[in-house]
Motif scaffolding. Structure first.
Motif, PDB file in Angstrom:
ATOM      1  N   ARG A  23       8.191  11.140  -3.324  1.00 29.80           N
ATOM      2  CA  ARG A  23       9.191  10.083  -3.151  1.00 29.80           C
ATOM      3  C   ARG A  23       8.631   8.891  -2.373  1.00 29.80           C
ATOM      4  O   ARG A  23       9.384   8.078  -1.858  1.00 29.80           O
ATOM      5  CB  ARG A  23      10.414  10.628  -2.401  1.00 29.80           C
ATOM      6  CG  ARG A  23      11.084  11.831  -3.044  1.00 29.80           C
ATOM      7  CD  ARG A  23      11.942  11.407  -4.214  1.00 29.80           C
ATOM      8  NE  ARG A  23      12.809  12.447  -4.721  1.00 29.80           N
ATOM      9  CZ  ARG A  23      12.459  13.377  -5.596  1.00 29.80           C
ATOM     10  NH1 ARG A  23      11.243  13.447  -6.027  1.00 29.80           N
ATOM     11  NH2 ARG A  23      13.331  14.251  -6.046  1.00 29.80           N
ATOM     12  N   ILE A  24       7.310   8.754  -2.303  1.00 34.55           N
ATOM     13  CA  ILE A  24       6.711   7.655  -1.538  1.00 34.55           C
ATOM     14  C   ILE A  24       7.143   6.278  -2.041  1.00 34.55           C
ATOM     15  O   ILE A  24       7.558   5.444  -1.233  1.00 34.55           O
ATOM     16  CB  ILE A  24       5.171   7.777  -1.496  1.00 34.55           C
ATOM     17  CG1 ILE A  24       4.773   8.871  -0.513  1.00 34.55           C
ATOM     18  CG2 ILE A  24       4.510   6.463  -1.089  1.00 34.55           C
ATOM     19  CD1 ILE A  24       3.293   9.123  -0.433  1.00 34.55           C
ATOM     20  N   PRO A  25       7.069   5.993  -3.352  1.00 36.17           N
ATOM     21  CA  PRO A  25       7.467   4.637  -3.777  1.00 36.17           C
ATOM     22  C   PRO A  25       8.891   4.249  -3.370  1.00 36.17           C
ATOM     23  O   PRO A  25       9.086   3.184  -2.774  1.00 36.17           O
ATOM     24  CB  PRO A  25       7.284   4.666  -5.293  1.00 36.17           C
ATOM     25  CG  PRO A  25       6.238   5.704  -5.519  1.00 36.17           C
ATOM     26  CD  PRO A  25       6.491   6.748  -4.461  1.00 36.17           C
ATOM     27  N   ALA A  40      -0.879  -1.939  -2.498  1.00 37.93           N
ATOM     28  CA  ALA A  40      -0.641  -1.036  -1.364  1.00 37.93           C
ATOM     29  C   ALA A  40       0.241   0.133  -1.781  1.00 37.93           C
ATOM     30  O   ALA A  40      -0.015   1.280  -1.389  1.00 37.93           O
ATOM     31  CB  ALA A  40       0.006  -1.791  -0.216  1.00 37.93           C
ATOM     32  N   LEU A  41       1.248  -0.124  -2.580  1.00 37.42           N
ATOM     33  CA  LEU A  41       2.120   0.951  -3.058  1.00 37.42           C
ATOM     34  C   LEU A  41       1.331   1.941  -3.920  1.00 37.42           C
ATOM     35  O   LEU A  41       1.503   3.150  -3.794  1.00 37.42           O
ATOM     36  CB  LEU A  41       3.298   0.371  -3.838  1.00 37.42           C
ATOM     37  CG  LEU A  41       4.381   1.350  -4.258  1.00 37.42           C
ATOM     38  CD1 LEU A  41       4.968   2.050  -3.042  1.00 37.42           C
ATOM     39  CD2 LEU A  41       5.468   0.627  -5.021  1.00 37.42           C
ATOM     40  N   SER A  42       0.456   1.425  -4.759  1.00 37.18           N
ATOM     41  CA  SER A  42      -0.398   2.310  -5.566  1.00 37.18           C
ATOM     42  C   SER A  42      -1.318   3.130  -4.677  1.00 37.18           C
ATOM     43  O   SER A  42      -1.531   4.321  -4.916  1.00 37.18           O
ATOM     44  CB  SER A  42      -1.245   1.494  -6.543  1.00 37.18           C
ATOM     45  OG  SER A  42      -0.422   0.836  -7.454  1.00 37.18           O
ATOM     46  N   LEU A  43      -1.863   2.504  -3.646  1.00 35.19           N
ATOM     47  CA  LEU A  43      -2.745   3.206  -2.719  1.00 35.19           C
ATOM     48  C   LEU A  43      -1.992   4.305  -1.977  1.00 35.19           C
ATOM     49  O   LEU A  43      -2.496   5.427  -1.843  1.00 35.19           O
ATOM     50  CB  LEU A  43      -3.353   2.220  -1.721  1.00 35.19           C
ATOM     51  CG  LEU A  43      -4.357   2.787  -0.739  1.00 35.19           C
ATOM     52  CD1 LEU A  43      -5.595   3.271  -1.465  1.00 35.19           C
ATOM     53  CD2 LEU A  43      -4.735   1.726   0.281  1.00 35.19           C
ATOM     54  N   TYR A  44      -0.774   4.018  -1.512  1.00 34.49           N
ATOM     55  CA  TYR A  44       0.042   5.029  -0.835  1.00 34.49           C
ATOM     56  C   TYR A  44       0.351   6.191  -1.769  1.00 34.49           C
ATOM     57  O   TYR A  44       0.296   7.357  -1.379  1.00 34.49           O
ATOM     58  CB  TYR A  44       1.355   4.437  -0.326  1.00 34.49           C
ATOM     59  CG  TYR A  44       1.217   3.362   0.717  1.00 34.49           C
ATOM     60  CD1 TYR A  44       0.119   3.297   1.556  1.00 34.49           C
ATOM     61  CD2 TYR A  44       2.195   2.395   0.856  1.00 34.49           C
ATOM     62  CE1 TYR A  44      -0.008   2.305   2.500  1.00 34.49           C
ATOM     63  CE2 TYR A  44       2.084   1.403   1.811  1.00 34.49           C
ATOM     64  CZ  TYR A  44       0.985   1.353   2.625  1.00 34.49           C
ATOM     65  OH  TYR A  44       0.868   0.377   3.577  1.00 34.49           O
TER      66      TYR A  44
END
Length: 143
Positions: A23-25, A40-44
């Protein structure tokens, strides 16, 4: 029926981590922190998936292997695997449900059905990994 509580306990921790990682995004998008961009979202997301992989296939498999190697035939692999599936699935359901409630989705029924399905899938995945570790540990004892 002699079962080991160690793989189910580790599965609970792993399932909570996996529930949050998946559920990170939405967590990042809904939180008040500033996001530098889509990169950054892709990296997370990719970092979270790598961490979940290490937890499931490193930590859980390693613990199950050690239990299988140490206790061998004294442990009921079926009962330990079933407990791992149940506890892992419930822990994932609780963690994911908390995130979904915090995010407040517009389509609650769809989110609820998706979370239940994901919890069952994670429980099965953790059970398979725990069973594989127990079986591998047992086979190394005999060899």
């Amino acid at each position: 029926m002699n079962w080991s509580p160690l793989p189910p306990a580790v599965a609970a921790v792993v399932a909570v981590a996996v529930g949050l990682v998946r559920r990170i995004p939405p967590i990042v998008v809904e939180s008040p922190i500033e996001i530098p961009g889509p990169g950054a979202l892709s990296l997370y997301t990719l970092g979270g998936r790598a961490a979940a992989f290490v937890l499931v296939y490193g930590l859980l498999l390693g613990v199950a292997y050690r239990v299988g190697r140490r206790d061998g035939d004294a442990i009921d692999a079926g009962a330990t695997t079933l407990a791992t599936a149940a506890i892992g699935g419930i822990a994932y359901l609780v963690a994911s449900g908390a995130v979904v409630l915090w995010l407040g989705p517009n389509q609650r029924w769809i989110a609820a059905v998706g979370t239940l399905g994901s919890a069952a899938a994670v429980g099965v995945e953790l059970a398979i990994v725990a069973f594989a570790g127990l079986a591998l540990g047992r086979s190394r004892m005999r060899g």
